[in-house]
Design a protein around this motif. Structure first.
Motif, PDB file in Angstrom:
ATOM      1  N   GLN A  14       0.842  -1.203   0.000  1.00 15.73           N
ATOM      2  CA  GLN A  14       0.000   0.000   0.000  1.00 15.73           C
ATOM      3  C   GLN A  14       0.872   1.247   0.000  1.00 15.73           C
ATOM      4  O   GLN A  14       0.620   2.207  -0.729  1.00 15.73           O
ATOM      5  CB  GLN A  14      -0.893   0.028   1.252  1.00 15.73           C
ATOM      6  CG  GLN A  14      -1.902  -1.079   1.327  1.00 15.73           C
ATOM      7  CD  GLN A  14      -3.131  -0.777   0.504  1.00 15.73           C
ATOM      8  OE1 GLN A  14      -3.091   0.131  -0.313  1.00 15.73           O
ATOM      9  NE2 GLN A  14      -4.177  -1.537   0.684  1.00 15.73           N
ATOM     10  N   ALA A  15       1.909   1.217   0.846  1.00 17.57           N
ATOM     11  CA  ALA A  15       2.801   2.375   0.943  1.00 17.57           C
ATOM     12  C   ALA A  15       3.479   2.632  -0.394  1.00 17.57           C
ATOM     13  O   ALA A  15       3.585   3.779  -0.843  1.00 17.57           O
ATOM     14  CB  ALA A  15       3.841   2.136   2.035  1.00 17.57           C
ATOM     15  N   ASP A  44      -1.610  14.317   1.287  1.00 13.41           N
ATOM     16  CA  ASP A  44      -1.275  14.064   2.690  1.00 13.41           C
ATOM     17  C   ASP A  44      -1.000  12.574   2.803  1.00 13.41           C
ATOM     18  O   ASP A  44      -1.927  11.765   2.851  1.00 13.41           O
ATOM     19  CB  ASP A  44      -2.441  14.490   3.582  1.00 13.41           C
ATOM     20  CG  ASP A  44      -2.105  14.341   5.062  1.00 13.41           C
ATOM     21  OD1 ASP A  44      -1.046  13.750   5.361  1.00 13.41           O
ATOM     22  OD2 ASP A  44      -2.890  14.809   5.898  1.00 13.41           O
ATOM     23  N   PHE A  45       0.299  12.223   2.829  1.00 13.78           N
ATOM     24  CA  PHE A  45       0.661  10.805   2.726  1.00 13.78           C
ATOM     25  C   PHE A  45       0.125   9.997   3.901  1.00 13.78           C
ATOM     26  O   PHE A  45      -0.411   8.899   3.721  1.00 13.78           O
ATOM     27  CB  PHE A  45       2.182  10.661   2.638  1.00 13.78           C
ATOM     28  CG  PHE A  45       2.614   9.253   2.365  1.00 13.78           C
ATOM     29  CD1 PHE A  45       2.552   8.743   1.083  1.00 13.78           C
ATOM     30  CD2 PHE A  45       3.041   8.439   3.387  1.00 13.78           C
ATOM     31  CE1 PHE A  45       2.914   7.443   0.819  1.00 13.78           C
ATOM     32  CE2 PHE A  45       3.408   7.133   3.132  1.00 13.78           C
ATOM     33  CZ  PHE A  45       3.344   6.644   1.847  1.00 13.78           C
ATOM     34  N   LEU A  49      -2.434   6.912   3.546  1.00 13.59           N
ATOM     35  CA  LEU A  49      -2.070   5.551   3.950  1.00 13.59           C
ATOM     36  C   LEU A  49      -3.092   5.010   4.945  1.00 13.59           C
ATOM     37  O   LEU A  49      -3.465   3.838   4.897  1.00 13.59           O
ATOM     38  CB  LEU A  49      -0.670   5.556   4.564  1.00 13.59           C
ATOM     39  CG  LEU A  49      -0.056   4.183   4.828  1.00 13.59           C
ATOM     40  CD1 LEU A  49       0.020   3.384   3.549  1.00 13.59           C
ATOM     41  CD2 LEU A  49       1.325   4.329   5.412  1.00 13.59           C
ATOM     42  N   ARG A  50      -3.563   5.903   5.839  1.00 15.81           N
ATOM     43  CA  ARG A  50      -4.582   5.483   6.800  1.00 15.81           C
ATOM     44  C   ARG A  50      -5.862   5.106   6.060  1.00 15.81           C
ATOM     45  O   ARG A  50      -6.498   4.107   6.369  1.00 15.81           O
ATOM     46  CB  ARG A  50      -4.848   6.624   7.787  1.00 15.81           C
ATOM     47  CG  ARG A  50      -5.021   6.140   9.205  1.00 15.81           C
ATOM     48  CD  ARG A  50      -5.147   7.302  10.162  1.00 15.81           C
ATOM     49  NE  ARG A  50      -3.909   8.047  10.323  1.00 15.81           N
ATOM     50  CZ  ARG A  50      -3.794   9.366  10.143  1.00 15.81           C
ATOM     51  NH1 ARG A  50      -4.843  10.078   9.777  1.00 15.81           N
ATOM     52  NH2 ARG A  50      -2.645   9.964  10.326  1.00 15.81           N
ATOM     53  N   GLY A  57       1.124   0.380  12.115  1.00 22.09           N
ATOM     54  CA  GLY A  57       1.526  -1.005  12.318  1.00 22.09           C
ATOM     55  C   GLY A  57       0.724  -2.024  11.542  1.00 22.09           C
ATOM     56  O   GLY A  57       0.828  -3.213  11.811  1.00 22.09           O
ATOM     57  N   ALA A  58      -0.104  -1.607  10.626  1.00 18.89           N
ATOM     58  CA  ALA A  58      -0.848  -2.499   9.749  1.00 18.89           C
ATOM     59  C   ALA A  58      -1.743  -3.464  10.508  1.00 18.89           C
ATOM     60  O   ALA A  58      -2.047  -4.546  10.036  1.00 18.89           O
ATOM     61  CB  ALA A  58       0.102  -3.289   8.840  1.00 18.89           C
TER      62      ALA A  58
END
Lengths: 132, 138
Positions: A14-15, A44-45, A49-50, A57-58
């Motif tokens: 994902q990252a 807004d990275f 990502l969220r 921590g996935a």
């Protein structure tokens, strides 16, 4: 069983996808540095990502309210915002070349770091499988 | 592969900047001309850039390229010099040269070449990142 092996890779994947998205957004800004009226975009990275289901921590996210979206979404719906201009321009172009260059270099390094993390995880798993 | 889109975006910017450089070259070459193709004195030209949205699957409106929307001609009056011996001199002995401002064109040239370099660097970085991605897991 097998998906447990690759579960740890999902977060990094994902990252990586989001990093490449961000790279593209910055490339668009640099390309339009001389276009009159162009408004610079930025991502807004952390928020992206969220939203993509990565988070801290996935770990698995739980939906505690009706409005919560389910975890593990795709990176497709990342919201882009408009960059606040540091200095105003006569042609109302808001691309700050210094900032964009810095963001581009920063993003390239982070992209490579994520690639190395994935490579490391793959190598760890391979050595666990071969058992040597 | 959203990274491949970078080549389209930066490629369009490089093409637009080279067109701008082309116009600057034509302006500088004609800085001292008296007559243009239409018999009038040469008019300085400027490119007009415009954003082209590249609709990428999954993220609409995220990437935007550049295109040259058109070339405009400057309307400022040409430089008038008193040269009665000149074959193009008018009744009062004045010759109308082109309205090209050489300083302005030099600044425009530097700006265009810097933007060109920036976009080439963006493409180089994207290329090296993609090549590293291809070697993933080896």
């Amino acid at each position: 069983m097998l998906d447990r092996l690759t579960d740890s890779l999902n977060f990094q994947t994902q990252a990586l996808v989001l990093r490449s998205e961000r790279q593209r957004v910055i490339a668009s800004n640099i390309a339009n540095a001389d276009t009159p009226g162009y408004q610079a975009r930025e991502m807004d990275f952390a928020a992206a990502l969220r939203a993509a289901g990565g988070g801290q921590g996935a770990s698995a996210l739980s939906a505690t309210q009706a409005g919560h979206s389910s975890a593990g979404g795709t990176a497709g719906g990342t919201a882009l915002t408009y960059a606040a201009p540091a200095q105003t321009n006569l042609d109302s172009n808001t691309v700050d070349m210094d900032r964009e260059r810095a963001a581009f270099a920063d993003n390239a390094v982070h992209y490579e770091a994520t690639l190395r993390f994935i490579n490391g995880s793959v190598r760890t798993m391979l050595s666990a499988i071969t058992g040597q | 592969m959203s990274m491949l889109n970078i080549f389209n975006v930066s490629g369009s910017a490089v093409s637009a900047q080279s067109q701008r450089l082309n116009v600057v070259a034509s302006n500088l070459a004609n800085a001292d001309t008296v007559a243009g193709p239409d018999g009038q004195s040469y008019k300085a030209r400027q490119v007009v850039f415009q954003t082209v949205p590249f609709a990428a699957p999954g993220a609409p409106g995220a990437s935007a390229g550049v295109q040259v929307a058109g070339v405009t001609e400057s309307a400022t009056p040409g430089r008038r010099v008193h040269e009665p011996q000149h074959p193009q001199a008018d009744a009062e002995g004045y010759v109308t040269y082109s309205n090209v401002n050489a300083v302005e064109e030099m600044v425009n040239m530097i700006s265009a070449s810097r933007s060109y370099q920036n976009n080439i660097e963006v493409m180089n970085t994207a290329k090296s990142l993609l090549l590293k991605t291809l070697q993933l897991g080896q």
